[in-house]
Design a protein around this motif. Structure first.
Motif, PDB file in Angstrom:
ATOM      1  N   LEU A  37       0.712  -1.160   0.044  1.00 15.48           N
ATOM      2  CA  LEU A  37       0.093   0.065   0.155  1.00 15.48           C
ATOM      3  C   LEU A  37       0.781   1.086  -0.019  1.00 15.48           C
ATOM      4  CD1 LEU A  37      -2.799  -1.066   2.549  1.00 15.48           C
ATOM      5  CD2 LEU A  37      -2.680  -1.584   0.256  1.00 15.48           C
ATOM      6  N   ASN A  38       1.822   1.480  -1.093  1.00 14.08           N
ATOM      7  CA  ASN A  38       2.777   2.398  -0.979  1.00 14.08           C
ATOM      8  C   ASN A  38       2.549   3.427  -2.033  1.00 14.08           C
ATOM      9  OD1 ASN A  38       4.632   4.096   0.319  1.00 14.08           O
ATOM     10  ND2 ASN A  38       6.295   2.992  -0.580  1.00 14.08           N
ATOM     11  N   TYR A  39       1.429   3.171  -3.025  1.00  8.13           N
ATOM     12  CA  TYR A  39       1.109   3.960  -4.041  1.00  8.13           C
ATOM     13  C   TYR A  39      -0.400   4.237  -3.968  1.00  8.13           C
ATOM     14  CZ  TYR A  39       5.183   2.962  -6.930  1.00  8.13           C
ATOM     15  OH  TYR A  39       6.626   2.928  -7.380  1.00  8.13           O
ATOM     16  N   ARG A  40      -0.679   5.643  -3.934  1.00  5.35           N
ATOM     17  CA  ARG A  40      -2.212   6.011  -3.673  1.00  5.35           C
ATOM     18  C   ARG A  40      -2.795   5.158  -4.621  1.00  5.35           C
ATOM     19  NH1 ARG A  40      -4.523  11.133  -1.028  1.00  5.35           N
ATOM     20  NH2 ARG A  40      -6.514  10.454  -0.857  1.00  5.35           N
ATOM     21  N   GLU A  41      -2.941   4.980  -5.810  1.00  9.45           N
ATOM     22  CA  GLU A  41      -3.599   4.402  -6.686  1.00  9.45           C
ATOM     23  C   GLU A  41      -4.062   3.030  -6.246  1.00  9.45           C
ATOM     24  OE1 GLU A  41       0.216   4.436  -9.334  1.00  9.45           O
ATOM     25  OE2 GLU A  41      -0.848   5.563  -7.766  1.00  9.45           O
ATOM     26  N   HIS A  42      -2.824   2.448  -5.672  1.00  9.98           N
ATOM     27  CA  HIS A  42      -3.115   0.957  -5.139  1.00  9.98           C
ATOM     28  C   HIS A  42      -4.022   1.075  -3.863  1.00  9.98           C
ATOM     29  CE1 HIS A  42      -2.502  -3.195  -4.722  1.00  9.98           C
ATOM     30  NE2 HIS A  42      -1.787  -2.981  -3.448  1.00  9.98           N
ATOM     31  N   VAL A  43      -3.671   1.898  -2.957  1.00 10.15           N
ATOM     32  CA  VAL A  43      -4.582   2.028  -1.940  1.00 10.15           C
ATOM     33  C   VAL A  43      -5.854   2.281  -2.203  1.00 10.15           C
ATOM     34  CG1 VAL A  43      -4.982   3.511   0.315  1.00 10.15           C
ATOM     35  CG2 VAL A  43      -2.646   2.928  -0.476  1.00 10.15           C
ATOM     36  N   ASP A  44      -6.201   3.028  -3.163  1.00 10.56           N
ATOM     37  CA  ASP A  44      -7.566   3.549  -3.773  1.00 10.56           C
ATOM     38  C   ASP A  44      -8.377   2.218  -4.135  1.00 10.56           C
ATOM     39  OD1 ASP A  44      -7.336   6.060  -2.933  1.00 10.56           O
ATOM     40  OD2 ASP A  44      -6.888   6.882  -5.092  1.00 10.56           O
ATOM     41  N   GLU A  45      -7.615   1.330  -5.072  1.00 10.20           N
ATOM     42  CA  GLU A  45      -8.365   0.363  -5.745  1.00 10.20           C
ATOM     43  C   GLU A  45      -8.649  -0.806  -4.577  1.00 10.20           C
ATOM     44  OE1 GLU A  45      -6.051  -1.251  -8.604  1.00 10.20           O
ATOM     45  OE2 GLU A  45      -4.390  -2.182  -7.301  1.00 10.20           O
ATOM     46  N   THR A  46      -7.839  -0.742  -3.463  1.00  8.53           N
ATOM     47  CA  THR A  46      -8.193  -1.802  -2.527  1.00  8.53           C
ATOM     48  C   THR A  46      -9.252  -1.207  -1.457  1.00  8.53           C
ATOM     49  OG1 THR A  46      -6.526  -0.617  -0.709  1.00  8.53           O
ATOM     50  CG2 THR A  46      -5.713  -2.428  -2.579  1.00  8.53           C
ATOM     51  N   GLY A  47      -9.551   0.006  -1.725  1.00 10.62           N
ATOM     52  CA  GLY A  47     -10.620   0.550  -0.595  1.00 10.62           C
ATOM     53  C   GLY A  47     -10.065   0.805   0.676  1.00 10.62           C
ATOM     54  N   ARG A  48      -8.836   0.679   0.963  1.00  9.64           N
ATOM     55  CA  ARG A  48      -8.323   1.099   2.326  1.00  9.64           C
ATOM     56  C   ARG A  48      -7.970   2.508   2.506  1.00  9.64           C
ATOM     57  NH1 ARG A  48      -6.059  -3.848   4.413  1.00  9.64           N
ATOM     58  NH2 ARG A  48      -6.083  -5.477   2.714  1.00  9.64           N
ATOM     59  N   GLU A  49      -7.891   2.815   3.552  1.00  9.39           N
ATOM     60  CA  GLU A  49      -7.434   4.135   4.149  1.00  9.39           C
ATOM     61  C   GLU A  49      -5.922   4.390   3.585  1.00  9.39           C
ATOM     62  OE1 GLU A  49      -8.345   5.084   8.062  1.00  9.39           O
ATOM     63  OE2 GLU A  49     -10.490   4.919   7.674  1.00  9.39           O
ATOM     64  N   LEU A  50      -5.453   5.748   3.583  1.00 11.41           N
ATOM     65  CA  LEU A  50      -4.088   5.859   3.220  1.00 11.41           C
ATOM     66  C   LEU A  50      -3.416   5.791   4.686  1.00 11.41           C
ATOM     67  CD1 LEU A  50      -2.952   7.229   0.789  1.00 11.41           C
ATOM     68  CD2 LEU A  50      -2.629   9.121   1.958  1.00 11.41           C
ATOM     69  N   PRO A  51      -2.239   4.918   4.430  1.00 10.48           N
ATOM     70  CA  PRO A  51      -1.666   4.418   5.742  1.00 10.48           C
ATOM     71  C   PRO A  51      -0.878   5.663   6.292  1.00 10.48           C
ATOM     72  CG  PRO A  51      -0.499   3.599   3.952  1.00 10.48           C
ATOM     73  CD  PRO A  51      -1.740   4.129   3.108  1.00 10.48           C
ATOM     74  N   ALA A  52      -0.823   5.571   7.548  1.00 10.94           N
ATOM     75  CA  ALA A  52       0.196   6.576   8.464  1.00 10.94           C
ATOM     76  C   ALA A  52       1.674   6.047   8.484  1.00 10.94           C
ATOM     77  CB  ALA A  52      -0.432   7.341   9.621  1.00 10.94           C
ATOM     78  N   VAL A  90      17.155  -6.523   0.930  1.00  8.42           N
ATOM     79  CA  VAL A  90      16.480  -5.853  -0.083  1.00  8.42           C
ATOM     80  C   VAL A  90      15.298  -5.334   0.517  1.00  8.42           C
ATOM     81  CG1 VAL A  90      15.379  -6.513  -2.351  1.00  8.42           C
ATOM     82  CG2 VAL A  90      17.370  -7.594  -1.690  1.00  8.42           C
ATOM     83  N   ILE A  91      14.885  -4.222   0.108  1.00  5.71           N
ATOM     84  CA  ILE A  91      13.392  -3.654   0.525  1.00  5.71           C
ATOM     85  C   ILE A  91      12.627  -3.527  -0.747  1.00  5.71           C
ATOM     86  CG2 ILE A  91      12.419  -1.557   1.411  1.00  5.71           C
ATOM     87  CD1 ILE A  91      15.005  -0.961   2.926  1.00  5.71           C
ATOM     88  N   LEU A  92      11.485  -4.040  -0.933  1.00  8.78           N
ATOM     89  CA  LEU A  92      10.695  -3.988  -1.976  1.00  8.78           C
ATOM     90  C   LEU A  92       9.817  -2.715  -1.676  1.00  8.78           C
ATOM     91  CD1 LEU A  92      11.681  -6.658  -2.905  1.00  8.78           C
ATOM     92  CD2 LEU A  92       9.490  -7.430  -3.522  1.00  8.78           C
ATOM     93  N   THR A  93       9.629  -1.886  -2.650  1.00  6.38           N
ATOM     94  CA  THR A  93       9.171  -0.532  -2.141  1.00  6.38           C
ATOM     95  C   THR A  93       7.614  -0.201  -2.337  1.00  6.38           C
ATOM     96  OG1 THR A  93       9.715   0.415  -4.355  1.00  6.38           O
ATOM     97  CG2 THR A  93      11.311   0.809  -2.515  1.00  6.38           C
ATOM     98  N   GLY A  94       6.811  -1.268  -3.011  1.00  7.68           N
ATOM     99  CA  GLY A  94       5.525  -1.159  -3.199  1.00  7.68           C
ATOM    100  C   GLY A  94       4.935  -1.308  -4.512  1.00  7.68           C
ATOM    101  N   THR A  95       3.876  -1.432  -4.717  1.00  4.51           N
ATOM    102  CA  THR A  95       3.290  -1.543  -6.210  1.00  4.51           C
ATOM    103  C   THR A  95       2.285  -0.544  -6.542  1.00  4.51           C
ATOM    104  OG1 THR A  95       2.609  -3.243  -7.954  1.00  4.51           O
ATOM    105  CG2 THR A  95       1.519  -3.369  -6.087  1.00  4.51           C
ATOM    106  N   PRO A  96       2.162  -0.334  -7.846  1.00  2.00           N
ATOM    107  CA  PRO A  96       1.227   0.710  -8.256  1.00  2.00           C
ATOM    108  C   PRO A  96      -0.041  -0.002  -8.388  1.00  2.00           C
ATOM    109  CG  PRO A  96       2.815   0.879  -9.741  1.00  2.00           C
ATOM    110  CD  PRO A  96       3.330  -0.459  -8.753  1.00  2.00           C
ATOM    111  N   GLY A  97      -1.027   0.686  -8.871  1.00  2.00           N
ATOM    112  CA  GLY A  97      -2.563   0.093  -8.872  1.00  2.00           C
ATOM    113  C   GLY A  97      -2.525  -0.631 -10.412  1.00  2.00           C
ATOM    114  N   GLY A  98      -3.548  -1.438 -10.343  1.00  4.18           N
ATOM    115  CA  GLY A  98      -3.451  -2.231 -11.558  1.00  4.18           C
ATOM    116  C   GLY A  98      -3.257  -3.613 -11.378  1.00  4.18           C
ATOM    117  N   VAL A  99      -3.144  -4.066 -10.175  1.00  2.00           N
ATOM    118  CA  VAL A  99      -2.984  -5.618  -9.897  1.00  2.00           C
ATOM    119  C   VAL A  99      -4.295  -6.295 -10.260  1.00  2.00           C
ATOM    120  CG1 VAL A  99      -1.522  -5.102  -7.719  1.00  2.00           C
ATOM    121  CG2 VAL A  99      -3.714  -5.488  -7.646  1.00  2.00           C
ATOM    122  N   GLY A 100      -4.019  -7.554 -10.613  1.00  2.00           N
ATOM    123  CA  GLY A 100      -4.837  -8.588 -11.038  1.00  2.00           C
ATOM    124  C   GLY A 100      -6.198  -8.797 -10.218  1.00  2.00           C
ATOM    125  N   PHE A 101      -5.860  -8.875  -9.058  1.00  2.00           N
ATOM    126  CA  PHE A 101      -7.135  -9.136  -8.008  1.00  2.00           C
ATOM    127  C   PHE A 101      -7.991  -8.026  -7.922  1.00  2.00           C
ATOM    128  CE2 PHE A 101      -8.889  -9.501  -3.458  1.00  2.00           C
ATOM    129  CZ  PHE A 101      -8.940 -10.830  -3.513  1.00  2.00           C
TER     130      PHE A 101
END
Length: 215
Positions: free
Chosen positions: A15-30, A171-182
Motif C-alpha cells: 500500500l505505498n502508491y495512492r492508486e493501489h490504496v484506492d483500488e483496495t478500498g483502504r485508508e491511506l496508511p500513516a 533488499v527492500i521492495l518499495t510497493g506496487t502501483p494500481g492495476g493488480v489482477g486481484f
C-alpha cells in the motif's frame, strides 16, 4: 539469481502508491505496511515463476527494489541513501487466496521461488523519478512513476532500521502501483505459459515465464 550477494532479509512494503490504496478500498496508511519474504522466495531474470498447485489466485506486482550496501541501525533519513548499494526490479508475486486467509499476509507472499528480482543492479539513478510498468503477455497492466510513492526510500530505510539492523545485501521492495489482477473486473491471475515483464526506467526490464509447479 546472482548479484554477488545473498540477502539476509527481504523487507517489503504494501500500500505505498495512492492508486493501489484506492483500488483496495483502504485508508491511506500513516505508517508503512511491512511484511517479509524469505531469501528462498527469490528467483532471477528469465527464471520461471512457479504456480503452486495449492493456489488459484496468483497475482503480479511491479516494484522497485532497493539493495542495502552499508550496514546500519537507526539510520537518519538524511543519511539513508548513503546506505544504498543500488536498485533493481522486482515482481512481488502474491497468492491472493492465501494472503487473505488471515489479516497477516505472510502465507500469501513468501512462497519459495515466487519473487523475481533483476536483471541487474543499477546505480546513479534518482529512485523517485522513474516510470514503472508491468506487461502481461505484452499488455500493459500497471503504469505509474516512483514519484507517486507514499513513503519515499529514505523514509523506508530510516523506519526499517529502527526495528532491525540493515545489513549489506538486504533488499527492500518499495510497493506496487494500481492495476493488480486481484482488483480488476474481471480479475486477472497468472496462468501457465504467461510472460510477465516489469520495467523500471533506467533500471531494466525483468522478464519471467510462468510455469506450473510439479510437486
Amino acid at each position: 539469481m546472482s548479484f554477488g550477494f545473498t540477502p539476509g532479509k527481504v523487507l517489503c512494503v504494501g500500500l505505498n502508491y495512492r492508486e493501489h490504496v484506492d483500488e483496495t478500498g483502504r485508508e491511506l496508511p500513516a505508517y508503512p505496511v511491512w511484511f517479509t519474504k524469505f531469501p528462498s522466495a527469490l528467483i532471477g531474470h528469465e527464471e520461471d515463476i512457479l504456480l503452486p498447485p495449492e493456489s488459484r489466485q496468483v497475482d503480479y506486482e511491479a516494484e522497485l527494489a532497493v539493495v542495502i550496501g552499508e550496514p546500519g541501525r537507526r539510520i537518519s533519513r538524511a543519511d539513508a541513501l548513503g546506505h544504498v548499494l543500488g536498485y533493481t526490479v522486482a515482481n512481488d508475486v502474491t497468492m491472493r487466496d492465501y494472503q487473505y486467509k488471515t489479516h497477516q499476509w505472510l502465507q500469501g507472499k513468501a512462497w519459495d521461488r515466487s519473487t523475481p528480482l533483476g536483471p541487474e543492479l543499477v546505480t546513479g539513478v534518482d529512485p523517485h523519478t522513474l516510470d514503472i510498468s508491468l506487461r502481461l503477455n505484452g499488455e500493459t497492466m500497471q503504469a505509474s512513476n516512483t514519484s507517486m510513492l507514499i513513503f519515499d526510500i529514505p523514509t523506508l530505510i530510516s523506519l526499517a532500521s529502527e526495528f532491525t539492523r540493515l545489513e549489506p545485501g538486504d533488499v527492500i521492495l518499495t510497493g506496487t502501483p494500481g492495476g493488480v489482477g486481484f482488483r480488476r473486473d474481471p480479475q486477472v491471475f497468472l496462468a501457465d505459459g504467461d510472460v510477465v515483464e516489469v520495467e523500471v526506467e533506467g533500471v531494466g526490464i525483468l522478464r519471467n515465464t510462468v510455469r506450473k509447479e510439479t510437486p
